[in-house]
Structure formats: structure tokens, C-alpha cells
Design a protein around this motif. Structure first.
Motif, PDB file in Angstrom:
ATOM      1  N   THR A 131      14.599   5.408  -6.770  1.00 20.64           N
ATOM      2  CA  THR A 131      15.958   5.625  -7.260  1.00 20.64           C
ATOM      3  C   THR A 131      16.735   6.559  -6.339  1.00 20.64           C
ATOM      4  O   THR A 131      17.872   6.257  -5.946  1.00 20.64           O
ATOM      5  N   VAL A 132      16.137   7.675  -5.986  1.00 23.40           N
ATOM      6  CA  VAL A 132      16.812   8.643  -5.113  1.00 23.40           C
ATOM      7  C   VAL A 132      17.073   8.035  -3.738  1.00 23.40           C
ATOM      8  O   VAL A 132      18.190   8.114  -3.211  1.00 23.40           O
ATOM      9  N   PHE A 161       8.919  12.460  -0.321  1.00 25.36           N
ATOM     10  CA  PHE A 161       8.332  11.684  -1.420  1.00 25.36           C
ATOM     11  C   PHE A 161       7.025  11.027  -0.992  1.00 25.36           C
ATOM     12  O   PHE A 161       6.038  11.052  -1.731  1.00 25.36           O
ATOM     13  N   LEU A 221       8.482  17.254  -9.474  1.00 26.75           N
ATOM     14  CA  LEU A 221       9.487  16.511  -8.722  1.00 26.75           C
ATOM     15  C   LEU A 221      10.085  15.387  -9.560  1.00 26.75           C
ATOM     16  O   LEU A 221      11.306  15.190  -9.564  1.00 26.75           O
ATOM     17  N   CYS A 228      14.018  15.339 -10.643  1.00 24.62           N
ATOM     18  CA  CYS A 228      14.843  14.165 -10.321  1.00 24.62           C
ATOM     19  C   CYS A 228      15.430  13.546 -11.580  1.00 24.62           C
ATOM     20  O   CYS A 228      16.589  13.122 -11.591  1.00 24.62           O
ATOM     21  N   MET A 244      11.259   7.494  -9.400  1.00 23.27           N
ATOM     22  CA  MET A 244      12.248   8.487  -8.969  1.00 23.27           C
ATOM     23  C   MET A 244      12.465   8.416  -7.460  1.00 23.27           C
ATOM     24  O   MET A 244      13.600   8.520  -6.986  1.00 23.27           O
ATOM     25  N   ALA A 245      11.398   8.241  -6.701  1.00 23.20           N
ATOM     26  CA  ALA A 245      11.521   8.155  -5.237  1.00 23.20           C
ATOM     27  C   ALA A 245      12.369   6.945  -4.844  1.00 23.20           C
ATOM     28  O   ALA A 245      13.237   7.045  -3.972  1.00 23.20           O
ATOM     29  N   SER A 251      19.415  13.396 -12.359  1.00 21.64           N
ATOM     30  CA  SER A 251      20.034  12.076 -12.440  1.00 21.64           C
ATOM     31  C   SER A 251      21.002  11.969 -13.618  1.00 21.64           C
ATOM     32  O   SER A 251      21.842  11.067 -13.637  1.00 21.64           O
TER      33      SER A 251
END
Length: 183
Positions: free
Chosen positions: A81-82, A139, A168, A172, A78-79, A176
């Protein structure tokens, strides 16, 4: 204000890029009792400056390495991707005039290219340029705490850090969904 231009910002981004493949590699390593903890601690030390003491060997250490791999991998994904998405927003908005459609008449800030570029460049480009390093820092703070708690000797606050990491990753993932539907 200078955060996007600091070396620490790009070291954090490098960590986020490498954390996913290293995490995928470390999951089976942790399951068979391999050096997953040492690899993860080394990655965090090199890119985040995190010093986590070696907890020694033992069954509990192996279980904690597996737990770190299982909990850390979704957060790492997720970190990345974001952060990747945010950096892409910076590039596509600052480079707005290079878009292939070329007709700014229907764009925000149009009908001129100068107006459309100003709206996209400032609204999407510059704002995300200033925000993204702080998102990455958030993150990596959680990831550093997970490394120290699961793979080091300092377990204080591990439950709180784990709860934040799981929450988190879930938030996320939920946020998404609308972005994925736009693709």
C-alpha cells in the motif's frame, strides 16, 4: 541517486506486489502443513536474493510457517500500500499537466502551468521518485529477516524483527487514516 533506475528496485517492488497474494495463499497452506515455507523462501530468493536454509520438517516448522503467514501478511499489505501510493504520487505529479482539471490558477506554483508543474513535478514527483526505493528497501529488509527467522534455520534477531514488523504495520495503519479520509 540512481536507485529508482536499478533492477534491484523493481525486483523489490515485484516482491511487494506478489507477497500479498502469495501470503494469502500460504496462510491456509501453512495451517494444513503444506509447503508454505518453501513457497515463501522461493519468492524471497527470486526477488530479494535472500538465502534461507530449509529448516526441515516437523511440528515446530509448521507452527513457524503459520506465525510467518500471520505476521507477514499485514506487513506485506502495508508495504504494498505504501509503495503503491508513493509510486502513484510520482506519476501524478510528474504528469501534472495531463490532469483533467487543467486550470493551474489555484494550484500550488500557479497561476501558470509551468509554475504548477515545477512545484508538483519537483516537490511531489522527483522527491518521491528518490525516496520510494529506500522506503521499499526498508520494508523488504524486515520481510527478508522474517523469512530467514521464521522459515529458515537462522533465528537470531527474530524477536526484534517481529517487533519491528508489527510496530511498522501498526504505524502504517494509523498513518493511513488521514489519507483514507482524503479519498
Amino acid at each position: 541517486m540512481c536507485e529508482p533506475f536499478r533492477a534491484a528496485t523493481w525486483l523489490r517492488f515485484a516482491y511487494l506486489v506478489l507477497a500479498v497474494p502469495v501470503g494469502v495463499l500460504c496462510l491456509p497452506l501453512a495451517l494444513v502443513g503444506g509447503p508454505a515455507g518453501r513457497i515463501q523462501r522461493g519468492l524471497a530468493r527470486r526477488f530479494l536474493g535472500v538465502e534461507a536454509a530449509d529448516p526441515g520438517r516437523g511440528a515446530r516448522t509448521g507452527l513457524l510457517a503459520v506465525a510467518h503467514a500471520v505476521i507477514g501478511l499485514p506487513l506485506n499489505l502495508m508495504a504494498l500500500t505504501v509503495s503503491g501510493y508513493f509510486w502513484t504520487v510520482v506519476v501524478i505529479n510528474l504528469a501534472y499537466p495531463l490532469r483533467p482539471d487543467g486550470d493551474p490558477s489555484q494550484a500550488w506554483g500557479g497561476p501558470t502551468m509551468a509554475g504548477a508543474w515545477a512545484v508538483h513535478g519537483i516537490g511531489g514527483g522527483v522527491s518521491f521518485l528518490l525516496i520510494t526505493p529506500w522506503v521499499m528497501r526498508g520494508f523488504t529488509v524486515i520481510q527478508a529477516r522474517l523469512v530467514k527467522g521464521f522459515l529458515g534455520a537462522d533465528r537470531t534477531g527474530l524477536l526484534k524483527a517481529t517487533s519491528i514488523a508489527v510496530a511498522l504495520a501498526l504505524v502504517c495503519a494509523i498513518l493511513s487514516i488521514p489519507v483514507i479520509h482524503q479519498l
